[in-house]
Design an enzyme around this catalytic site. Sequence first.
Site, PDB file in Angstrom:
ATOM      1  N   HIS A 222       0.912  -1.300  -0.091  1.00 27.25           N
ATOM      2  CA  HIS A 222       0.029   0.168  -0.113  1.00 27.25           C
ATOM      3  C   HIS A 222       0.825   1.202   0.186  1.00 27.25           C
ATOM      4  O   HIS A 222       0.481   2.049  -0.577  1.00 27.25           O
ATOM      5  CB  HIS A 222      -1.105  -0.083   1.145  1.00 27.25           C
ATOM      6  CG  HIS A 222      -2.128   0.931   0.914  1.00 27.25           C
ATOM      7  ND1 HIS A 222      -3.112   1.146   0.101  1.00 27.25           N
ATOM      8  CD2 HIS A 222      -2.038   2.507   1.571  1.00 27.25           C
ATOM      9  CE1 HIS A 222      -3.575   2.222   0.192  1.00 27.25           C
ATOM     10  NE2 HIS A 222      -3.066   3.099   0.935  1.00 27.25           N
ATOM     11  N   TYR A 226       1.451   5.154  -2.498  1.00 27.84           N
ATOM     12  CA  TYR A 226       1.889   6.449  -2.251  1.00 27.84           C
ATOM     13  C   TYR A 226       3.304   6.884  -2.498  1.00 27.84           C
ATOM     14  O   TYR A 226       3.799   8.054  -2.719  1.00 27.84           O
ATOM     15  CB  TYR A 226       1.628   6.563  -0.689  1.00 27.84           C
ATOM     16  CG  TYR A 226       0.149   6.727  -0.457  1.00 27.84           C
ATOM     17  CD1 TYR A 226      -0.595   7.937  -0.536  1.00 27.84           C
ATOM     18  CD2 TYR A 226      -0.499   5.767   0.342  1.00 27.84           C
ATOM     19  CE1 TYR A 226      -1.897   7.727  -0.145  1.00 27.84           C
ATOM     20  CE2 TYR A 226      -1.836   5.348   0.332  1.00 27.84           C
ATOM     21  CZ  TYR A 226      -2.652   6.736   0.312  1.00 27.84           C
ATOM     22  OH  TYR A 226      -3.900   6.595   0.663  1.00 27.84           O
ATOM     23  N   HIS A 373      -9.363   0.061 -11.002  1.00 26.40           N
ATOM     24  CA  HIS A 373      -9.149   1.011 -10.155  1.00 26.40           C
ATOM     25  C   HIS A 373      -7.661   1.278 -10.125  1.00 26.40           C
ATOM     26  O   HIS A 373      -7.146   2.681 -10.277  1.00 26.40           O
ATOM     27  CB  HIS A 373      -9.470   0.485  -8.618  1.00 26.40           C
ATOM     28  CG  HIS A 373      -9.037   1.368  -7.548  1.00 26.40           C
ATOM     29  ND1 HIS A 373      -9.433   2.805  -7.061  1.00 26.40           N
ATOM     30  CD2 HIS A 373      -7.821   1.194  -6.602  1.00 26.40           C
ATOM     31  CE1 HIS A 373      -8.529   3.100  -6.274  1.00 26.40           C
ATOM     32  NE2 HIS A 373      -7.550   2.395  -6.071  1.00 26.40           N
ATOM     33  N   PHE A 374      -6.859   0.392 -10.297  1.00 22.97           N
ATOM     34  CA  PHE A 374      -5.335   0.527 -10.427  1.00 22.97           C
ATOM     35  C   PHE A 374      -5.091   1.461 -11.593  1.00 22.97           C
ATOM     36  O   PHE A 374      -4.257   2.300 -11.484  1.00 22.97           O
ATOM     37  CB  PHE A 374      -4.948  -0.768 -10.588  1.00 22.97           C
ATOM     38  CG  PHE A 374      -3.468  -1.239 -10.174  1.00 22.97           C
ATOM     39  CD1 PHE A 374      -2.903  -0.820  -9.274  1.00 22.97           C
ATOM     40  CD2 PHE A 374      -2.688  -1.337 -11.264  1.00 22.97           C
ATOM     41  CE1 PHE A 374      -1.445  -0.939  -8.919  1.00 22.97           C
ATOM     42  CE2 PHE A 374      -0.984  -1.371 -10.824  1.00 22.97           C
ATOM     43  CZ  PHE A 374      -0.405  -1.448  -9.816  1.00 22.97           C
ATOM     44  N   HIS A 375      -5.738   1.214 -12.662  1.00 19.11           N
ATOM     45  CA  HIS A 375      -5.507   2.007 -13.960  1.00 19.11           C
ATOM     46  C   HIS A 375      -5.866   3.260 -14.076  1.00 19.11           C
ATOM     47  O   HIS A 375      -5.431   4.172 -14.442  1.00 19.11           O
ATOM     48  CB  HIS A 375      -6.059   1.095 -15.136  1.00 19.11           C
ATOM     49  CG  HIS A 375      -5.093  -0.125 -15.662  1.00 19.11           C
ATOM     50  ND1 HIS A 375      -5.294  -1.280 -14.891  1.00 19.11           N
ATOM     51  CD2 HIS A 375      -4.331   0.000 -16.531  1.00 19.11           C
ATOM     52  CE1 HIS A 375      -4.339  -2.132 -15.598  1.00 19.11           C
ATOM     53  NE2 HIS A 375      -3.851  -1.201 -16.661  1.00 19.11           N
ATOM     54  N   ARG A 438     -10.613 -11.181 -11.953  1.00 20.83           N
ATOM     55  CA  ARG A 438      -9.183 -10.461 -12.633  1.00 20.83           C
ATOM     56  C   ARG A 438      -7.876 -11.528 -12.649  1.00 20.83           C
ATOM     57  O   ARG A 438      -8.205 -12.599 -12.100  1.00 20.83           O
ATOM     58  CB  ARG A 438      -8.513  -9.461 -11.426  1.00 20.83           C
ATOM     59  CG  ARG A 438      -8.592  -9.790 -10.199  1.00 20.83           C
ATOM     60  CD  ARG A 438      -7.776  -8.758  -9.189  1.00 20.83           C
ATOM     61  NE  ARG A 438      -8.025  -8.976  -7.782  1.00 20.83           N
ATOM     62  CZ  ARG A 438      -7.226  -8.422  -6.798  1.00 20.83           C
ATOM     63  NH1 ARG A 438      -6.001  -7.544  -7.264  1.00 20.83           N
ATOM     64  NH2 ARG A 438      -7.509  -8.587  -5.424  1.00 20.83           N
ATOM     65  N   ARG A 439      -6.792 -11.257 -13.099  1.00 17.12           N
ATOM     66  CA  ARG A 439      -5.746 -12.010 -13.097  1.00 17.12           C
ATOM     67  C   ARG A 439      -6.201 -13.608 -14.136  1.00 17.12           C
ATOM     68  O   ARG A 439      -5.402 -14.473 -14.084  1.00 17.12           O
ATOM     69  CB  ARG A 439      -5.282 -12.742 -11.860  1.00 17.12           C
ATOM     70  CG  ARG A 439      -5.100 -11.531 -10.778  1.00 17.12           C
ATOM     71  CD  ARG A 439      -4.319 -12.362  -9.610  1.00 17.12           C
ATOM     72  NE  ARG A 439      -3.987 -11.278  -8.522  1.00 17.12           N
ATOM     73  CZ  ARG A 439      -4.902 -11.230  -7.245  1.00 17.12           C
ATOM     74  NH1 ARG A 439      -5.808 -11.990  -7.462  1.00 17.12           N
ATOM     75  NH2 ARG A 439      -4.641 -10.405  -6.534  1.00 17.12           N
TER      76      ARG A 439
END
Length: 551
Positions: A222, A226, A373-375, A438-439
């Site tokens: 996580h 950041y 979300h990641f993208h 996913r994956r």
Amino acid sequence: MTKVQLPLSKKESRLYMAFMWVTYISLFVGGLMGLLQTFVRSGKFKLPFNIDYYTILTVHGVILGLVLTTFFIIGFQFSLMGKTVGISDKQLKVAWLSFWVMLIGTIMAAITILVGEASVLYTFYAPLRAHPAFYFGLALVIIGSWIAAFVNFRQLYVWKKAHKGEKSPLPAFMVIINMLMWFIATIGVATSVLVLFIPWSLGYAETINVLLSRTLFWYFGHPLVYFWLLPAYMAWYVVIPKIIGGKLFSDALARMAFILLLMFSIPVGFHHQLTEPGIDPTWKFIQVVLTFMVVIPSLMTAFSIFASFETTGRRKGYKSLFGWFKKLPWKDVRFLAPFIGMAAFIPGGVGGIVNASHQMNALVHNTIWITGHFHLTAATTVVLTFFGITYWLVPHLTGRRLTPRLNRLGIIQTFIWTIGMTIMSGAMHIQGLLGGPRRSSFSEYAGGEQVATWINYQIAQAVGGTILFIGILLMVYIFIQLTFFAPRGVQEYPIAVEEDDAEPTPKILENWYLWVGITIALILFAYTIPVIDILKHSPPGSPPFDWLIGR
């Protein structure tokens, strides 16, 4: 904030450009792998030469999520430190050492992935096992980044000795916060790699403690987010105000926001493990609460940036309610690309709230919603800001200029990227809500009506991925132009100064012992008892910790 910028020597520029070269090679390779993924998932394409889907998935994640980001961030931060506090010849040599150690580690890991010996995704979850060279490569990348961190620490230490009683330049302060966070966080993944994965992959340990390895990864995983985001914040705070012709709203507010991000970015990894057994729900809840604390510095950042926008517009004479907004430099790609990144962070933050919430996380956890979300966050907010930085940093380092033609191409690239990512990420979010995993490749799906529905969104992802790859090709072209072919000239390194009437920055904000101490205390509070419980309840034969619990 200091108003003096130091000139960058040719030796420095070569170092910083070396990091940029690895960044943009990684962008091309990782982007190509991402394009192939979307084609496979559409069900309309099969990989040639028996290439494994998970090989390209691992290359995509590792090259873009770890290599591109780390090299760009460290190169950009070295340039910020060089501009504000300087770098000695000795420090420069050690900085080059960090580059080569990271590059060797990257090559080792990449080779093992490409030959099919490390198809373990960028999270490399156990019990998936890779070739030992993959883990040694990751260890070298981490060690190289630590060398870079200690060069940054030394740079500020030397500057403070020469400027007793002065507050440090804000960009340097921000870099130190980010590298402190990175160093503390990577202790977790380094421990996992060196103590758990390498002995297991070499055959010295018969088994691996899966839950402990995942916990150590997400202790790092996580704050990794950041680590990507804070350099974007640096650009938003100190670069964008200068580009729009304004000043930094508040030095103190910026420092406080970064301190809060340091404290609340690390002890929150359990919110990635809400669906995993073996961790007491109480500790999961505590870390979810700590996760939501990062909303505070995020809102502080939004307030500070838009305050800079408004005060700049008012100073230029725009008196209507939103006149200042309409007159922002929308035709300057150095502003436009990061601004769209800022805007993408709004829905990205909403998705983050979903991911960190107990009940809603259960709905989306193992779906492609998470990938979307990641993208939206990393690949839009962060990457678009990195592109915006590139438009002025590269020509500054190469002694060239961002021409009107390249600026127009940059604007086109920004819109191509935004459109492609909107289509792809949007389709991923919708398919995730419909249960799409996913994956997974298309060939692994069972038949049925639901899969037929998923296919429509997977085709949309392929369309978005194709548009994004066009954007990648254009960005690589612009990078090459700015490096070799743009006209010679002087490109500004934009660093804003603080508003004249801003409140003084309290000295306590530079009390490193206090803030690092609170951060460590929060980490110990959040992780000590849960990790002891994991060790205590590990199955027999989970090396190398049996001696800790008396087995």
